[in-house]
Structures are given as C-alpha cells and as structure tokens.
Scaffold this motif. Sequence first.
Motif, PDB file in Angstrom:
ATOM      1  N   ILE A  20       0.860  -1.184   0.000  1.00 47.16           N
ATOM      2  CA  ILE A  20       0.000   0.000   0.000  1.00 47.16           C
ATOM      3  C   ILE A  20       0.893   1.229   0.000  1.00 47.16           C
ATOM      4  O   ILE A  20       1.822   1.330   0.798  1.00 47.16           O
ATOM      5  CB  ILE A  20      -0.916   0.008   1.243  1.00 47.16           C
ATOM      6  CG1 ILE A  20      -1.873  -1.189   1.187  1.00 47.16           C
ATOM      7  CG2 ILE A  20      -1.679   1.320   1.342  1.00 47.16           C
ATOM      8  CD1 ILE A  20      -2.730  -1.347   2.434  1.00 47.16           C
ATOM      9  N   LEU A  21       0.605   2.165  -0.887  1.00 48.23           N
ATOM     10  CA  LEU A  21       1.311   3.441  -0.934  1.00 48.23           C
ATOM     11  C   LEU A  21       0.340   4.507  -0.455  1.00 48.23           C
ATOM     12  O   LEU A  21      -0.729   4.693  -1.038  1.00 48.23           O
ATOM     13  CB  LEU A  21       1.778   3.758  -2.356  1.00 48.23           C
ATOM     14  CG  LEU A  21       2.450   5.114  -2.548  1.00 48.23           C
ATOM     15  CD1 LEU A  21       3.746   5.197  -1.740  1.00 48.23           C
ATOM     16  CD2 LEU A  21       2.721   5.373  -4.016  1.00 48.23           C
ATOM     17  N   ALA A  22       0.683   5.167   0.625  1.00 47.75           N
ATOM     18  CA  ALA A  22      -0.154   6.233   1.178  1.00 47.75           C
ATOM     19  C   ALA A  22       0.525   7.564   0.870  1.00 47.75           C
ATOM     20  O   ALA A  22       1.667   7.794   1.259  1.00 47.75           O
ATOM     21  CB  ALA A  22      -0.325   6.055   2.675  1.00 47.75           C
ATOM     22  N   CYS A  23      -0.167   8.423   0.147  1.00 48.91           N
ATOM     23  CA  CYS A  23       0.356   9.747  -0.187  1.00 48.91           C
ATOM     24  C   CYS A  23      -0.135  10.721   0.877  1.00 48.91           C
ATOM     25  O   CYS A  23      -1.337  10.848   1.092  1.00 48.91           O
ATOM     26  CB  CYS A  23      -0.122  10.170  -1.566  1.00 48.91           C
ATOM     27  SG  CYS A  23       0.406   9.018  -2.851  1.00 48.91           S
ATOM     28  N   VAL A  69      -4.443  10.366   7.456  1.00 46.85           N
ATOM     29  CA  VAL A  69      -4.092   9.434   6.377  1.00 46.85           C
ATOM     30  C   VAL A  69      -3.064   8.426   6.892  1.00 46.85           C
ATOM     31  O   VAL A  69      -3.162   7.227   6.611  1.00 46.85           O
ATOM     32  CB  VAL A  69      -3.555  10.187   5.139  1.00 46.85           C
ATOM     33  CG1 VAL A  69      -3.050   9.212   4.088  1.00 46.85           C
ATOM     34  CG2 VAL A  69      -4.626  11.088   4.547  1.00 46.85           C
ATOM     35  N   VAL A  70      -2.087   8.899   7.643  1.00 45.55           N
ATOM     36  CA  VAL A  70      -1.076   8.001   8.216  1.00 45.55           C
ATOM     37  C   VAL A  70      -1.749   6.962   9.106  1.00 45.55           C
ATOM     38  O   VAL A  70      -1.516   5.760   8.966  1.00 45.55           O
ATOM     39  CB  VAL A  70      -0.012   8.805   9.013  1.00 45.55           C
ATOM     40  CG1 VAL A  70       0.900   7.875   9.791  1.00 45.55           C
ATOM     41  CG2 VAL A  70       0.790   9.703   8.084  1.00 45.55           C
ATOM     42  N   ASP A  71      -2.609   7.412  10.011  1.00 42.90           N
ATOM     43  CA  ASP A  71      -3.284   6.497  10.937  1.00 42.90           C
ATOM     44  C   ASP A  71      -4.162   5.489  10.195  1.00 42.90           C
ATOM     45  O   ASP A  71      -4.142   4.294  10.485  1.00 42.90           O
ATOM     46  CB  ASP A  71      -4.130   7.277  11.948  1.00 42.90           C
ATOM     47  CG  ASP A  71      -3.279   8.135  12.878  1.00 42.90           C
ATOM     48  OD1 ASP A  71      -2.061   7.864  13.004  1.00 42.90           O
ATOM     49  OD2 ASP A  71      -3.827   9.082  13.464  1.00 42.90           O
ATOM     50  N   SER A  72      -4.941   5.962   9.224  1.00 46.49           N
ATOM     51  CA  SER A  72      -5.827   5.073   8.475  1.00 46.49           C
ATOM     52  C   SER A  72      -5.040   4.083   7.634  1.00 46.49           C
ATOM     53  O   SER A  72      -5.391   2.901   7.558  1.00 46.49           O
ATOM     54  CB  SER A  72      -6.758   5.883   7.573  1.00 46.49           C
ATOM     55  OG  SER A  72      -7.613   6.686   8.343  1.00 46.49           O
ATOM     56  N   ALA A  73      -3.962   4.539   7.009  1.00 40.89           N
ATOM     57  CA  ALA A  73      -3.136   3.648   6.195  1.00 40.89           C
ATOM     58  C   ALA A  73      -2.496   2.569   7.063  1.00 40.89           C
ATOM     59  O   ALA A  73      -2.412   1.401   6.661  1.00 40.89           O
ATOM     60  CB  ALA A  73      -2.070   4.445   5.454  1.00 40.89           C
ATOM     61  N   LEU A  74      -2.053   2.941   8.253  1.00 39.03           N
ATOM     62  CA  LEU A  74      -1.484   1.953   9.176  1.00 39.03           C
ATOM     63  C   LEU A  74      -2.512   0.894   9.563  1.00 39.03           C
ATOM     64  O   LEU A  74      -2.218  -0.305   9.563  1.00 39.03           O
ATOM     65  CB  LEU A  74      -0.950   2.647  10.432  1.00 39.03           C
ATOM     66  CG  LEU A  74       0.381   3.375  10.275  1.00 39.03           C
ATOM     67  CD1 LEU A  74       0.619   4.320  11.440  1.00 39.03           C
ATOM     68  CD2 LEU A  74       1.509   2.370  10.146  1.00 39.03           C
ATOM     69  N   GLN A  75      -3.714   1.328   9.888  1.00 37.65           N
ATOM     70  CA  GLN A  75      -4.770   0.385  10.263  1.00 37.65           C
ATOM     71  C   GLN A  75      -5.106  -0.548   9.100  1.00 37.65           C
ATOM     72  O   GLN A  75      -5.254  -1.760   9.289  1.00 37.65           O
ATOM     73  CB  GLN A  75      -6.026   1.135  10.695  1.00 37.65           C
ATOM     74  CG  GLN A  75      -5.873   1.871  12.004  1.00 37.65           C
ATOM     75  CD  GLN A  75      -7.110   2.697  12.325  1.00 37.65           C
ATOM     76  OE1 GLN A  75      -8.209   2.383  11.913  1.00 37.65           O
ATOM     77  NE2 GLN A  75      -6.914   3.773  13.072  1.00 37.65           N
ATOM     78  N   LEU A  76      -5.225   0.018   7.899  1.00 36.48           N
ATOM     79  CA  LEU A  76      -5.568  -0.789   6.730  1.00 36.48           C
ATOM     80  C   LEU A  76      -4.452  -1.780   6.396  1.00 36.48           C
ATOM     81  O   LEU A  76      -4.720  -2.955   6.149  1.00 36.48           O
ATOM     82  CB  LEU A  76      -5.845   0.126   5.528  1.00 36.48           C
ATOM     83  CG  LEU A  76      -6.320  -0.542   4.254  1.00 36.48           C
ATOM     84  CD1 LEU A  76      -7.629  -1.301   4.481  1.00 36.48           C
ATOM     85  CD2 LEU A  76      -6.495   0.494   3.152  1.00 36.48           C
TER      86      LEU A  76
END
Length: 170
Positions: free
Chosen positions: A93-96, A104-111
């Motif tokens: 997963i690439l989170a911009c 976004v950081v928190d949600s990307a980590l959870q996902l």
Amino acid sequence: EGATYAQKVMQETQALLQDVAPQPELIPLIGPTDEVIGRYLEESPADLLVLGAFKDLDAGAPTHIGITAHRIVQYTPMSVLMLKGQNIKFERILACVTVAGTPVVDSALQLAKALNAKLEFLHVLPSNTEPRPQSVRADDPALSILLDHDPRLSAFLRKTTATLNEWGLD
C-alpha cells in the motif's frame, strides 16, 4: 443488463458471502447509481465507502474511472476506497500524505495491518529548482537542510516516524 441479471448477481454475491463474519447486509437499490448511493448515504452514513469503478470505464484504460465512480467520489462526504481491476490482492500500500496528513497516516497503518500488507508513505515537496522528481534518503544531507528550513515538515516527519515506531514499523 436487466432485473433478472441483477438478481442473479445478488444471489451469487450472497452465496459467496455466506461464511463471512460478521455477515454483511445486502441492500439492492434501483436508479442512477451515483444518485441512489448519495441518497442512501444521507440516510445511513458510513465511515468508508468501498467502490468498484463500475462498467462505465473508458475504453479499457486502467487509469481512468467512469463518470459514475467519479461523481460518487467527488460528492460523497466520506473517505472512498476505489478498487480497479479483478482479483485484487493487497500486498503493498502506498499512502500519499501531506504535512497535515496525520489521519491518512493512521488510516493507512490500520488498513495495512488489517490486510497484512507492506506500507510505504510518499510525501511530495514542490521544488522550484529541480524540475525532475527525485527521491531523498533519510541520511541525505539535502534532507537535513530542508528539515532545518521547514519546521512544520520536520515536526510532521518526527511525529510520523514516532507513530511508525509505535506500530513496530520501519
């Protein structure tokens, strides 16, 4: 393709999901897709809308989404996860993120954790001096100079690094 086909798809979907827990609720809706989804979400808000790019895709170009998906993403008052293609497996997963991108950081980590996927973050800094995009390593002196001159970015990077460490990630 008609009500008969739609009912068949719903039954097949229900059969595929029969062993899933928690059991999802299947809700057939009729009408223009973007309008119907919008009305449904007004009555039943959600935190995340997961959306396929539908059949109205441009002539095969995988980078385009159809007008229906575009309208839904544009007007939906929540986060939208847009899925393209078939047989999707989330391995990376690439989170911009922006400097204010802590959610976004928190949600990307959870996902990423939920999907057991590798997670990478991308932050793009506009540059007036370098016309070509370039990557900067953590030990690059240019990054230290940049962070010395941008306290907001420096604070965001420190906070994001601490969050990653808390999650046990590099």
